[in-house]
Design an enzyme around this catalytic site. Structure first.
Site, mmCIF file in Angstrom:
data_model
loop_
_atom_site.group_PDB
_atom_site.id
_atom_site.type_symbol
_atom_site.label_atom_id
_atom_site.label_comp_id
_atom_site.label_asym_id
_atom_site.label_seq_id
_atom_site.Cartn_x
_atom_site.Cartn_y
_atom_site.Cartn_z
ATOM 1 N N ASP A 428 0.794 -0.937 0.108
ATOM 2 C CA ASP A 428 -0.025 -0.143 0.038
ATOM 3 C C ASP A 428 1.081 1.233 0.078
ATOM 4 O OD1 ASP A 428 -2.302 1.455 0.388
ATOM 5 O OD2 ASP A 428 -1.746 1.848 2.545
ATOM 6 N N ASP A 864 -1.286 -0.582 6.088
ATOM 7 C CA ASP A 864 -1.493 -0.487 7.317
ATOM 8 C C ASP A 864 -2.921 0.018 7.712
ATOM 9 O OD1 ASP A 864 -1.681 3.333 7.483
ATOM 10 O OD2 ASP A 864 -1.799 1.874 5.611
#
Length: 1164
Positions: A428, A864
């Site tokens: 990400d 996250d």
């Protein structure tokens, strides 16, 4: 108290007029009473006969794997699911029969030790879970006693469905509760759900207006109601129910549900009714084990075990065939060939007249005898090693983050070695590569760009374009001069606006309106610290907090909010003085992913109606009025520059409203909000859309989400290690590309391959709205672009040219089509870096699955946020970053780290070491067992295939448990081919894991061949040396006991010295366990041999009287051990000089550097 008073001013039932409107009946409520929606709760009446008859679960929770009753059977079942353990169990059972070649205890004892140790480990882990359950179940909460009209202390486990409880600030909710009321008069409370979904932002909950008046024991005593709602389920983000109270029905939604294990924050107390208890609560419904992941090494280990089983069957069958042939010949034409065996008077185990039956029974005996080829202690040794490896990972101070006070945490030990074999990383961006801590750095107002300095992305862009960057310009960003200390969320520096100087700017009125919008158009709540009187803001996102903070730092301080008003300390551009202004808040039209904008409607002190709006450029520019487009061209140009600099942008605009038009719109808006039809949301959106038009452009904001510390260096190292890195982000393509350059994912000289659907043909089709034509054209366009890209890469194969693939979300959706996914993956694998822009969470998971399945290589996903959970669980290894977006990704992962840069050490150091250690450990296990087990076979060939063991029963039992167990565990825990510094200095070492060099079939079979050769040398050299020699001083030759002790001594010495040759990194622990294991053999032989001969049998006084006093015994050991180790030593010497492995190169370079330093030192 001032802080609390100010917060009580906020009646959010009116403030959140759009997003958090009054509850209404939806289509789902019609299903109440049907299957899946049949739960009935008698509120404040749990002793009602109907409630008792429903017999819902209690609130006792157990997360243990075992109970006292099922621990032994269930744990034994888990142990004997492993094929090796099951094999040894069968052998142990059969060993009690006459077929056994040894005493039953000799096989039962090591099996009991191994199984017992594993069960003890399981028991300890389960006891830890039990203690956590006891602590949770015995927590206390205040329970309403209706008969005495008081609240009494009660334990969580005693709660029942329908009970009314009182929960205080900073306490966890004991069950899923129906929110009745709170200390706030309008019935709202703040809830932290980080234990559930990992999100750290506070959530607002709203009680029904009809129950918000329940504020004391007297009112609660009169409260009796029935709730009908959905059955227990795992969905954290939905709740459907109906409250029947005072003859009326009230719809219930997630806004009225307080979930177990979430925490009450910023609210003195709440009252609630228990709806779901224990394992029916949503958090427990979600408490499932994560997807089962097995490492590739473990999967191959099973295959090797099957190969060993097959080998055992082959040699057992061979032995039984020869045994049958030899036995049949013992009586030929009535003559006894081996008369001393008395073949005429035998049992069925040795009957020349029934040689076939004897051979079959002999096969069973051999299967037990050669079971020592299978390493009985392998599984438990690997588990011990992996747990210790995890401790080293968790204790690594170099992966500890001081800012967040979080160390690395390996949540599972199953995948340690996989960390050293990662082929592709899928990452990400926001919060993973960047900090997800937004800072206001630039803005465009009235066509003028403000904000000095360069961001990290701009620096990388300038370097890419060959521009020189001065240190003064570089340092401008990050040195805000509004105060002596850095203000979180504000990293802006421009003398034209700072310290009130904006009043001298040409468009000061526009600047005032711009920052006024930022100070008013939001849903943040101010929190005034009781001691320092400083204001902080509770906002729904970091972006929104950054805007409010920027407005405050530039003279527009938002300090108070009530149910109908927003209060500002403003800098007046006409007088230059700070004044207090109040804005009457009429409506809040909240941001949503479909609207891409947010607005507030306020009335100022001059009685003017204003609509203040901010949103994405794609949603805002089309809503500008003709006179509001004055600075559109300049603003668009600035937004493009900001995006190229990696900044996130929003357009700011406003509109003046007339009273008549607003009154008409408000009437329509209220009707839409109170609609009970399924189209209610669409009606509300349509009403909001009608007023959010004819806007006047003020400018645009630019906030920076900075790269985390060390990200570029980490990515560069990982790329040098041969790891492919994909970034899956929701950002625009321009932003993603420039972030890619800033973090070294894209590098100078790398050719970009861009696949998108922004062509004129596709855009024209989208305007027509023909979905079928759009799909067909898009699919064909992506197919052609993939084909063209592959043809572009093909000529560059074998050259140093690097390629980077960038694909947008719409194109990715078609690239993942079954007909194109193979072509897409081939192209992506041919590129050095891949960036997928505008990716949805589902696309992230699909891409991860595609890479994992199609390549067959180890994938690692890192993220996250909650939107990264899908790809984290889909990958072979999931790494979660415990960041701003909460802990859900970390809770779903296999390994937690605090920052992306720690991935370098996790993979290149710990991953490399763990892979190497486990691989070496398993190969060595097979080597030492084959070396030992095949000496039994060679002895059988010399004893007429009689299945006579070459060794004493206890020699057989203790070999794997005592004399060779600790060195192999020490290898798996402590060995290092090179130091930590060199591991990180030479990332190419990591290629050993990617290519699986150390656990390939040639490597495994090579170690097996080494074991075969060693067994042959040990047996034949020992027997040849001892066979015709006088062994003792009195001239006696060796007997069976001396031969067994000597040959066993040679094996113990050889396998432990082989370990010493294989180890690269010696500590006192390695020396202790290797030489200690050899010493332990002699201590054992000394003690065991001193026992009465009825117990010690052939080992009686074998060391003291026969072996130790005879020099020839020690000469034979030295000769045999040296001869046995010589082939391996020769092979490694030749390999190191002519075909060195990657770690050999580094070791040779290290030695050369060391010798060079020594020569320089000597010369000096």
């Amino acid at each position: 108290m001032e802080s609390r008073r100010r917060k009580r001013d906020v009646l959010l039932s009116k403030l959140y007029s759009f997003g958090c409107m009054k509850p209404c009946f939806h289509e789902e409520h019609s299903q109440i009473g049907q299957r899946g929606y049949a739960r009935v709760v008698h509120c404040n009446d749990p002793d009602n006969p109907e409630a008792i008859q429903l017999n819902y679960r209690g609130n006792y929770v157990s997360t243990t794997k075992y109970t006292p009753l099922n621990f032994i059977p269930k744990s034994l079942f888990e142990q004997f699911r492993r094929v090796a353990n099951l094999y040894f169990l069968i052998v142990a059972c059969v060993s009690f029969s006459p077929l056994a070649p040894y005493a039953a205890v000799s096989i039962a004892f090591p099996l009991a030790v191994v199984i017992g140790a594993t069960m003890a480990k399981e028991a300890v882990e389960d006891w830890k879970r039990k203690k956590q359950d006891i602590e949770a179940n015995n927590r206390q909460v205040e329970l309403f006693d209706g008969s005495n009209q008081i609240f009494v202390k009660s334990m969580w486990k005693e709660l029942r469905v329908g009970d009314v409880v009182k929960v205080y600030k900073d306490e966890h909710f004991p069950a899923d509760l129906l929110f009745l009321s709170s200390n706030y008069e309008d019935g709202i409370c703040y809830v932290e759900t980080s234990n559930l979904d990992g999100e750290t932002n506070l959530k607002l909950k709203h009680a029904l207006e009809v129950t918000s008046c329940l504020q004391d024991e007297n009112s609660l005593c009169q409260f009796k109601a029935v709730t009908k709602c959905e059955d227990p389920n795992e969905n954290l983000y939905s709740f459907v129910g109906t409250l029947y109270y005072n003859g009326k029905q009230y719809p219930l939604s997630l806004q009225q549900l307080l979930l177990r294990d979430s925490k009450l924050r910023n609210t003195d107390y709440v009252y609630g009714v228990v709806i779901f208890t224990g394992h029916d609560t949503k958090v427990m419904q979600n408490a499932i084990n994560p997807p089962s992941k097995r490492s590739g090494i473990e999967s191959r280990l099973d295959k090797v075990i099957y190969i060993l089983f097959s080998f055992v069957i082959v040699i057992s069958f061979t032995g039984s065939v020869f045994f049958g042939i030899i036995t049949k010949k013992d009586i030929t034409n009535g003559k006894l060939r081996r008369w001393y065996l008395r073949p005429d008077k035998v049992t069925f185990l040795y009957d020349p007249r029934s040689a076939a039956l004897a051979a079959f029974l002999h096969l069973l005996t051999d299967l037990m005898l050669y079971g020592y080829l299978v390493p009985i202690s392998l599984y438990i040794s690997i588990e011990i090693v992996k747990v210790l490896q995890c401790i080293f990972i968790n204790q690594d101070q170099h992966m500890y983050c001081e800012e967040t006070d979080r160390p690395a945490h390996a949540r599972t030990s199953n995948l340690n070695e996989e960390l050293g074999q990662v082929h592709t990383i899928l990452s990400d961006k926001t919060g993973t590569l960047t900090c997800n801590s937004m800072e206001f750095v630039k803005c465009s107002i009235a066509g003028i760009s403000y904000g000095q300095g360069m961001t990290e992305v701009e620096v990388a862009l300038a370097k890419r374009q060959g521009q020189l960057v001065s240190s003064s310009v570089l340092g401008a960003v990050g040195n805000s001069k509004t105060s002596d200390k850095q203000v979180k969320g504000f990293n802006f520096n421009d003398e034209r606006l700072m310290n009130g100087r904006w009043v001298n700017e040409p468009h000061s009125d526009m600047i005032q309106k711009f920052f006024r919008v930022l100070a008013v158009c939001h849903t943040a709540i101010p929190d005034v610290h009781e001691e320092t009187d400083q204001i902080s803001y509770e906002a729904e996102s970091p972006d929104e907090a950054a805007f409010v903070i920027a407005a405050r730092e530039l003279g527009f301080e938002f300090f108070r909010r009530t149910q109908t008003s927003i209060f500002l300390h403003e800098l007046d551009y006409e007088t230059g003085q700070m004044i207090d202004r109040v804005y009457e808040l009429l409506h809040v039209l909240e941001f949503s992913s479909s609207r891409k904008r947010m607005s507030v409607i306020v009335r100022n002190e001059e009685n003017m109606l204003l609509l203040l709006c901010k949103g994405a450029d794609s949603a805002m520019f089309e809503r500008l009025s003709e006179e509001g487009q004055l600075f559109e061209a300049e603003t668009r140009a600035h937004i493009k520059i900001y995006a190229e600099a990696g900044l996130r942008t929003l357009v700011v605009a406003y509109r003046k409203l007339n009273e008549e038009g607003f009154a008409e719109w408000e009437e329509e808006f209220q009707k839409a909000k109170t609609s009970v039809s399924a189209e209610r949301d669409a009606l509300v959106d349509a009403a909001a859309d009608k007023i959010e038009k004819e806007l006047i452009l003020l400018g645009a904001t630019a906030v920076e989400d900075k790269l985390q510390k060390g990200v570029p260096e980490c990515i560069e190292k990982l790329a040098r290690a041969g790891i492919r890195i994909w970034v899956l982000t929701g950002d625009k393509m321009e932003t993603a590309i420039n972030i890619g350059y800033a973090c070294s994912l894209l590098r100078q000289g790398m050719k970009q391959i861009v696949i998108s659907l922004d062509s004129a043909d596709i855009i024209s089709l989208e305007k027509r709205g023909d979905k079928e034509a759009i799909t067909k054209a898009s699919l064909e366009s992506v197919r052609k672009q993939l084909s063209d890209a592959k043809s572009q890469i093909s000529p560059a194969k074998g050259t140093s040219t690097e390629f980077g693939l960038i694909i947008d979300g719409k194109s990715l959706a078609f690239a993942l089509d079954k007909n194109l996914e193979k072509s897409f993956l081939e192209l992506a694998n041919a590129c050095d870096s891949v960036i997928c822009c505008r990716s949805s969470p589902k696309q992230k998971a699909l891409v991860t699955r595609l890479v994992k399945i199609r390549t067959g290589k180890t994938t690692l996903a890192i993220g996250d946020g909650a939107n990264d959970v899908g790809m984290i669980q889909e990958a072979n290894i999931g790494v979660g970053i415990s960041g701003v977006e909460g802990m859900q990704a970390a809770m779903s992962s296999d390994v937690n780290i605090a920052q992306f840069r720690f991935l370098e050490r996790l993979l290149l150091l710990h991953g490399h070491w763990c892979y190497r250690r486990i691989s070496m450990m398993i190969c060595y296990f097979f080597y030492k067992n084959i070396t030992f087990g095949l000496t039994l076979f060679w002895f059988e060939t010399h004893s007429a295939f009689s299945a006579q063991p070459a060794y004493n029963d206890w020699y057989l039992s203790t070999y794997n448990v005592f004399f060779t167990a600790l060195p192999v565990i020490a290898l798996g825990v402590f060995d290092q081919d090179v130091s930590a510094r060199l591991c990180l200095k030479f990332p190419a070492l990591y290629a050993e894991g990617i290519q699986n060099i150390l656990y390939s079939w040639p490597r495994i079979l090579g170690w097996m061949l080494n074991g075969l050769i060693s067994s042959m040398l040990i047996f034949f050299l020992t027997t040849s040396a001892l066979k015709h020699q006088a062994f003792r001083s009195d001239g006696r030759v060796v007997d069976f006991s001396v031969l067994a002790a000597t040959m066993y001594s040679c094996i113990v010495w050889t396998v432990n010295c082989q370990m010493a040759l294989s180890i690269n990194y010696f500590t006192w622990i390695q020396h202790f366990v290797i030489w200690g294991s050899i010493a332990l053999w002699y201590i054992f032989l000394l003690i065991y041999g001193a026992l009465p001969p009825t117990f010690s049998k052939t080992a009686y006084m074998a060391l003291v009287e026969a072996c130790a006093p005879t020099p020839f015994y020690w000469i034979v050991i030295v000769f045999v051990v040296f001869s046995t180790l010589l082939p391996y030593f020769t092979y490694r010497a030749i390999q190191m000089w002519y075909w060195p492995m990657p770690h050999d190169h580094v070791q040779l370079k290290r030695n050369e550097d060391t010798r060079g330093d020594q020569r320089i030192l000597f010369q000096d």
